[in-house]
Design an enzyme around this catalytic site. Structure first.
Site, mmCIF file in Angstrom:
data_model
loop_
_atom_site.group_PDB
_atom_site.id
_atom_site.type_symbol
_atom_site.label_atom_id
_atom_site.label_comp_id
_atom_site.label_asym_id
_atom_site.label_seq_id
_atom_site.Cartn_x
_atom_site.Cartn_y
_atom_site.Cartn_z
ATOM 1 N N ARG A 102 0.883 -1.193 0.000
ATOM 2 C CA ARG A 102 0.000 0.000 0.000
ATOM 3 C C ARG A 102 0.906 1.225 0.000
ATOM 4 O O ARG A 102 1.605 1.476 0.988
ATOM 5 C CB ARG A 102 -0.911 -0.020 1.229
ATOM 6 N N HIS B 280 -7.183 0.627 -6.638
ATOM 7 C CA HIS B 280 -7.416 -0.275 -5.498
ATOM 8 C C HIS B 280 -8.102 -1.543 -6.024
ATOM 9 O O HIS B 280 -9.286 -1.779 -5.785
ATOM 10 C CB HIS B 280 -8.293 0.440 -4.460
ATOM 11 N N GLN C 168 -10.140 -4.066 -3.732
ATOM 12 C CA GLN C 168 -11.452 -3.570 -3.303
ATOM 13 C C GLN C 168 -12.501 -3.790 -4.391
ATOM 14 O O GLN C 168 -13.593 -4.295 -4.130
ATOM 15 C CB GLN C 168 -11.351 -2.077 -2.966
ATOM 16 N N ASP D 170 -17.261 7.244 -2.035
ATOM 17 C CA ASP D 170 -15.986 7.114 -1.312
ATOM 18 C C ASP D 170 -15.711 8.480 -0.670
ATOM 19 O O ASP D 170 -16.339 9.483 -1.025
ATOM 20 C CB ASP D 170 -14.877 6.724 -2.312
ATOM 21 N N CYS E 151 -16.573 1.766 -0.118
ATOM 22 C CA CYS E 151 -15.424 0.909 0.194
ATOM 23 C C CYS E 151 -15.064 0.970 1.683
ATOM 24 O O CYS E 151 -14.421 0.071 2.190
ATOM 25 C CB CYS E 151 -14.232 1.305 -0.665
ATOM 26 N N ARG F 264 -13.906 -8.734 1.166
ATOM 27 C CA ARG F 264 -12.473 -8.495 1.000
ATOM 28 C C ARG F 264 -11.711 -9.767 1.385
ATOM 29 O O ARG F 264 -10.766 -10.172 0.721
ATOM 30 C CB ARG F 264 -12.004 -7.327 1.884
HETATM 31 N N1 NVA Z 1 -9.967 6.812 -1.756
HETATM 32 C C1 NVA Z 1 -9.682 6.309 -0.431
HETATM 33 C C2 NVA Z 1 -9.970 4.835 -0.379
HETATM 34 C C3 NVA Z 1 -9.771 4.211 0.971
HETATM 35 C C4 NVA Z 1 -10.015 2.735 0.950
HETATM 36 C C5 NVA Z 1 -8.235 6.587 -0.089
HETATM 37 O O1 NVA Z 1 -7.367 6.421 -0.962
HETATM 38 O O2 NVA Z 1 -7.973 6.983 1.040
HETATM 39 N N1 CP Z 2 -11.454 -0.160 1.965
HETATM 40 C C1 CP Z 2 -10.213 -0.238 2.457
HETATM 41 O O1 CP Z 2 -9.249 -0.525 1.744
HETATM 42 O O2 CP Z 2 -10.124 -0.031 3.790
HETATM 43 P P1 CP Z 2 -8.788 0.202 4.621
HETATM 44 O O3 CP Z 2 -8.192 1.498 4.158
HETATM 45 O O4 CP Z 2 -9.236 0.239 6.053
HETATM 46 O O5 CP Z 2 -7.844 -0.940 4.350
#
Ligand code: NVA
Ligand code: CP
Length: 315
Positions: free
Chosen positions: A104, A131, A134, A222, A262, A290
């Site tokens: 990540r 992502h 997801q 989101d 998400c 997930r």
């Molecule tokens: N768009 C959000 C998704 C979190 C799962 C982010 O990147 O923080």
């Molecule tokens: N939806 C998602 O990826 O959640 P987290 O950021 O908590 O991993």
């Protein structure tokens, strides 16, 4: 054999995805009946995270243990990618110990550099651009609720961000329609939009919420501020006013429309508490899936899955 990385949905063929969904479904059903699987016995999964996480971390750690392996979590403080050590050296070191890496990062380039140097499969656990885990779990969830993806109308209300980009890549794979409503200046990448359309994705980008949402089967949203954008809080709050999923917006969709997110959700910003808690909402089904989808992704990355089939039409 070339190692299997999942850096974006473009790394998966329709057959791969069908295999992943079939296996995810089987693992889910059998787990609920108490049947254990040791498909990845003795395997180690490293999680290299530059950003916080609840779902991605907990579901991958739980998933690998349920498959007979174990996980090593390496958060921002441990690795300090690009500060304490280069992504390339991190990738080459980890590859000598572990069997798979979930990453990540902020930049997709960092993920790609890690994948380039790693000799083991690398899976995108979210970047600023995509992502895929997801959206695979989300599509699997929609299949459970609606039986098919083909023909569905999906609207995304909010930022043209990593989730929106990944939905557009998914629209290249299935013939659902995807309409995205965002404020001016927050449109998704023009390049990702262009490629999705060129590859047959039925994608519309608009600034008009009603246009995007009218008559749809699914409303997805989101956060207005993704991880790393916390400094833009006030600007974004103003810009995104009017892009909230609430009862009024839901009333424009089909009567039995599903609401998806998400998570994490910022209730009162991109979605109201009432809508998130309504019978339309399937957000915790998404969160549960997930786990099941990612267990199948881990098996795909290490073993492949020729021959698995679920419903769907190949483009
Ligand atoms: N768009 C959000 C998704 C979190 C799962 C982010 O990147 O923080
Ligand atoms: N939806 C998602 O990826 O959640 P987290 O950021 O908590 O991993």
């Amino acid at each position: 054999m070339k190692k299997r990385d999942l850096l974006s949905l473009r790394d998966l063929s329709r057959d791969d995805i069908q295999g992943i969904f079939a296996l995810a479904g089987r693992l889910k059903r059998e787990q609920k009946r108490g049947i254990a699987h040791r498909l990845l016995a003795g395997k180690t999964l490293a999680l290299v995270f530059e950003k916080p996480s609840l779902r991605t971390r907990a579901s991958f750690e739980t998933g690998i243990v349920q498959l007979g392996g174990h996980a090593v979590f390496l958060g921002p403080a441990e690795i300090q990618l690009g500060v304490r050590e280069s992504p390339a050296d991190c990738a080459r070191s980890l590859s000598r110990w572990v069997d798979l890496i979930v990453v990540r990062t902020f930049s997709q380039n960092t993920l790609e550099e890690i994948a380039h140097y790693a000799t083991v499969p690398v899976i995108n656990g979210l970047t600023d651009l995509f992502h895929p885990c997801q959206i695979l779990a989300d599509c699997f969830t929609l299949l459970e609720h609606r039986g098919k993806l083909e023909g569905l109308k999906i609207a995304f209300i909010g930022d043209g961000n990593n989730m929106a980009h990944t939905w557009m890549q998914a629209a290249e794979k299935w013939s659902f329609s995807f309409s995205l409503a965002c404020p001016k200046g927050y449109e998704p990448s023009a390049e990702i939009t262009r490629v999705a359309k060129e590859n047959g994705g039925r994608v519309v980008v608009t600034n008009d919420v009603a246009e995007a949402v009218r008559g749809v089967d699914v409303i997805y949203t989101d956060v207005w501020m993704s991880m790393g954008q916390e400094g833009e809080r006030e600007i974004r709050r103003k810009a995104f006013r009017g892009y909230q999923v609430n009862a009024e917006v839901l009333a424009l969709a089909k009567r039995n429309a599903l609401v998806m997110h998400c998570l994490p959700a910022h209730r009162g910003e991109e979605i109201t508490d009432e809508t998130l808690e309504s019978p339309h909402s399937i957000v915790f089904d998404q969160a549960e899936n997930r786990l099941h989808a990612q267990k199948a992704i881990l098996v795909w990355a290490l073993k492949g899955m020729k021959g698995s089939r679920v419903k769907g039409r190949k483009r």
